[in-house]
Design a protein around this motif. Sequence first.
Motif, PDB file in Angstrom:
ATOM      1  N   THR A  45      33.372 124.260 122.505  1.00  0.00           N
ATOM      2  CA  THR A  45      33.186 123.383 123.658  1.00  0.00           C
ATOM      3  C   THR A  45      32.713 124.216 124.837  1.00  0.00           C
ATOM      4  O   THR A  45      33.334 125.224 125.184  1.00  0.00           O
ATOM      5  CB  THR A  45      34.496 122.660 124.018  1.00  0.00           C
ATOM      6  N   PHE A  46      31.602 123.820 125.421  1.00  0.00           N
ATOM      7  CA  PHE A  46      31.047 124.461 126.605  1.00  0.00           C
ATOM      8  C   PHE A  46      31.375 123.577 127.803  1.00  0.00           C
ATOM      9  O   PHE A  46      31.229 122.354 127.725  1.00  0.00           O
ATOM     10  CB  PHE A  46      29.527 124.598 126.482  1.00  0.00           C
ATOM     11  N   ALA A  54      25.550 119.980 132.086  1.00  0.00           N
ATOM     12  CA  ALA A  54      25.828 119.832 130.656  1.00  0.00           C
ATOM     13  C   ALA A  54      24.590 119.302 129.932  1.00  0.00           C
ATOM     14  O   ALA A  54      24.222 119.796 128.855  1.00  0.00           O
ATOM     15  CB  ALA A  54      27.026 118.914 130.428  1.00  0.00           C
ATOM     16  N   LEU A  55      23.926 118.319 130.525  1.00  0.00           N
ATOM     17  CA  LEU A  55      22.713 117.756 129.940  1.00  0.00           C
ATOM     18  C   LEU A  55      21.607 118.809 129.860  1.00  0.00           C
ATOM     19  O   LEU A  55      20.911 118.916 128.844  1.00  0.00           O
ATOM     20  CB  LEU A  55      22.254 116.552 130.750  1.00  0.00           C
ATOM     21  N   ASP A  56      21.442 119.582 130.908  1.00  0.00           N
ATOM     22  CA  ASP A  56      20.430 120.646 130.908  1.00  0.00           C
ATOM     23  C   ASP A  56      20.688 121.632 129.765  1.00  0.00           C
ATOM     24  O   ASP A  56      19.767 122.049 129.064  1.00  0.00           O
ATOM     25  CB  ASP A  56      20.410 121.388 132.241  1.00  0.00           C
ATOM     26  N   PHE A  57      21.958 121.999 129.567  1.00  0.00           N
ATOM     27  CA  PHE A  57      22.336 122.894 128.485  1.00  0.00           C
ATOM     28  C   PHE A  57      21.986 122.278 127.131  1.00  0.00           C
ATOM     29  O   PHE A  57      21.401 122.933 126.261  1.00  0.00           O
ATOM     30  CB  PHE A  57      23.835 123.205 128.556  1.00  0.00           C
ATOM     31  N   LYS A  80      30.904 118.639 129.939  1.00  0.00           N
ATOM     32  CA  LYS A  80      31.112 119.411 128.713  1.00  0.00           C
ATOM     33  C   LYS A  80      30.117 119.005 127.633  1.00  0.00           C
ATOM     34  O   LYS A  80      29.545 117.915 127.642  1.00  0.00           O
ATOM     35  CB  LYS A  80      32.530 119.263 128.183  1.00  0.00           C
ATOM     36  N   ALA A  81      29.942 119.936 126.711  1.00  0.00           N
ATOM     37  CA  ALA A  81      29.162 119.685 125.505  1.00  0.00           C
ATOM     38  C   ALA A  81      29.930 120.319 124.356  1.00  0.00           C
ATOM     39  O   ALA A  81      30.222 121.512 124.379  1.00  0.00           O
ATOM     40  CB  ALA A  81      27.777 120.300 125.615  1.00  0.00           C
ATOM     41  N   GLU A  82      30.294 119.500 123.391  1.00  0.00           N
ATOM     42  CA  GLU A  82      30.992 119.991 122.203  1.00  0.00           C
ATOM     43  C   GLU A  82      29.958 120.122 121.093  1.00  0.00           C
ATOM     44  O   GLU A  82      29.251 119.171 120.778  1.00  0.00           O
ATOM     45  CB  GLU A  82      32.095 119.028 121.784  1.00  0.00           C
ATOM     46  N   VAL A  83      29.877 121.310 120.510  1.00  0.00           N
ATOM     47  CA  VAL A  83      28.868 121.601 119.498  1.00  0.00           C
ATOM     48  C   VAL A  83      29.573 121.902 118.175  1.00  0.00           C
ATOM     49  O   VAL A  83      30.526 122.683 118.135  1.00  0.00           O
ATOM     50  CB  VAL A  83      27.997 122.799 119.922  1.00  0.00           C
ATOM     51  N   THR A  84      29.091 121.283 117.111  1.00  0.00           N
ATOM     52  CA  THR A  84      29.638 121.500 115.774  1.00  0.00           C
ATOM     53  C   THR A  84      28.495 121.851 114.836  1.00  0.00           C
ATOM     54  O   THR A  84      27.456 121.192 114.833  1.00  0.00           O
ATOM     55  CB  THR A  84      30.368 120.239 115.262  1.00  0.00           C
ATOM     56  N   LEU A  85      28.714 122.910 114.061  1.00  0.00           N
ATOM     57  CA  LEU A  85      27.703 123.396 113.124  1.00  0.00           C
ATOM     58  C   LEU A  85      28.254 123.446 111.709  1.00  0.00           C
ATOM     59  O   LEU A  85      29.391 123.881 111.505  1.00  0.00           O
ATOM     60  CB  LEU A  85      27.289 124.819 113.501  1.00  0.00           C
ATOM     61  N   ALA A 101      24.912 129.625 115.883  1.00  0.00           N
ATOM     62  CA  ALA A 101      25.974 129.787 116.879  1.00  0.00           C
ATOM     63  C   ALA A 101      25.663 130.951 117.825  1.00  0.00           C
ATOM     64  O   ALA A 101      25.813 130.829 119.038  1.00  0.00           O
ATOM     65  CB  ALA A 101      27.322 130.007 116.183  1.00  0.00           C
ATOM     66  N   ALA A 102      25.189 132.062 117.266  1.00  0.00           N
ATOM     67  CA  ALA A 102      24.846 133.217 118.094  1.00  0.00           C
ATOM     68  C   ALA A 102      23.684 132.899 119.025  1.00  0.00           C
ATOM     69  O   ALA A 102      23.664 133.317 120.192  1.00  0.00           O
ATOM     70  CB  ALA A 102      24.507 134.412 117.205  1.00  0.00           C
ATOM     71  N   LYS A 103      22.716 132.138 118.541  1.00  0.00           N
ATOM     72  CA  LYS A 103      21.580 131.754 119.377  1.00  0.00           C
ATOM     73  C   LYS A 103      22.041 130.795 120.483  1.00  0.00           C
ATOM     74  O   LYS A 103      21.584 130.911 121.630  1.00  0.00           O
ATOM     75  CB  LYS A 103      20.483 131.117 118.532  1.00  0.00           C
ATOM     76  N   ILE A 104      22.934 129.871 120.160  1.00  0.00           N
ATOM     77  CA  ILE A 104      23.446 128.944 121.178  1.00  0.00           C
ATOM     78  C   ILE A 104      24.193 129.707 122.246  1.00  0.00           C
ATOM     79  O   ILE A 104      24.110 129.382 123.427  1.00  0.00           O
ATOM     80  CB  ILE A 104      24.328 127.864 120.518  1.00  0.00           C
ATOM     81  N   ASP A 105      24.918 130.750 121.866  1.00  0.00           N
ATOM     82  CA  ASP A 105      25.646 131.557 122.850  1.00  0.00           C
ATOM     83  C   ASP A 105      24.714 132.183 123.878  1.00  0.00           C
ATOM     84  O   ASP A 105      25.142 132.534 124.973  1.00  0.00           O
ATOM     85  CB  ASP A 105      26.452 132.667 122.158  1.00  0.00           C
TER      86      ASP A 105
END
Length: 107
Positions: A45-46, A54-57, A80-85, A101-105
């Motif tokens: 969760t970011f 959050a939308l820009d992200f 917030k933005a919750e991301v699931t992979l 995940a590393a690229k999203i970071d």
Amino acid sequence: MSELASKTCVPCRGGVDALEREAIATLQPQVPHWKVVDNHHLTRTFTFPDFQKALDFVNRLGAVAEEQGHHPDILLAWGKAEVTLWTHKVNGLTESDFIMAAKIDQV
């Protein structure tokens, strides 16, 4: 840039097995902010000060996902933005999930 982030996601066409617990345990420390859930998916969760940030992200993340051909589930909410992979074709995790995940970071 992390070693994982420098790699490219490999499209999964099925026919391969999901990563085993030992392989997941080796990759997970390279994306320490992500939680491995049931050895099946990654989640993070970011948080942001408002909806627009959050939308820009999410939009930047979406561009990376398109570039990599690896698309996470994203829940966008205020601040917030919750991301699931996970890799749907194998119903579990592959190295590409950890690469993404590393690229999203880095977004």
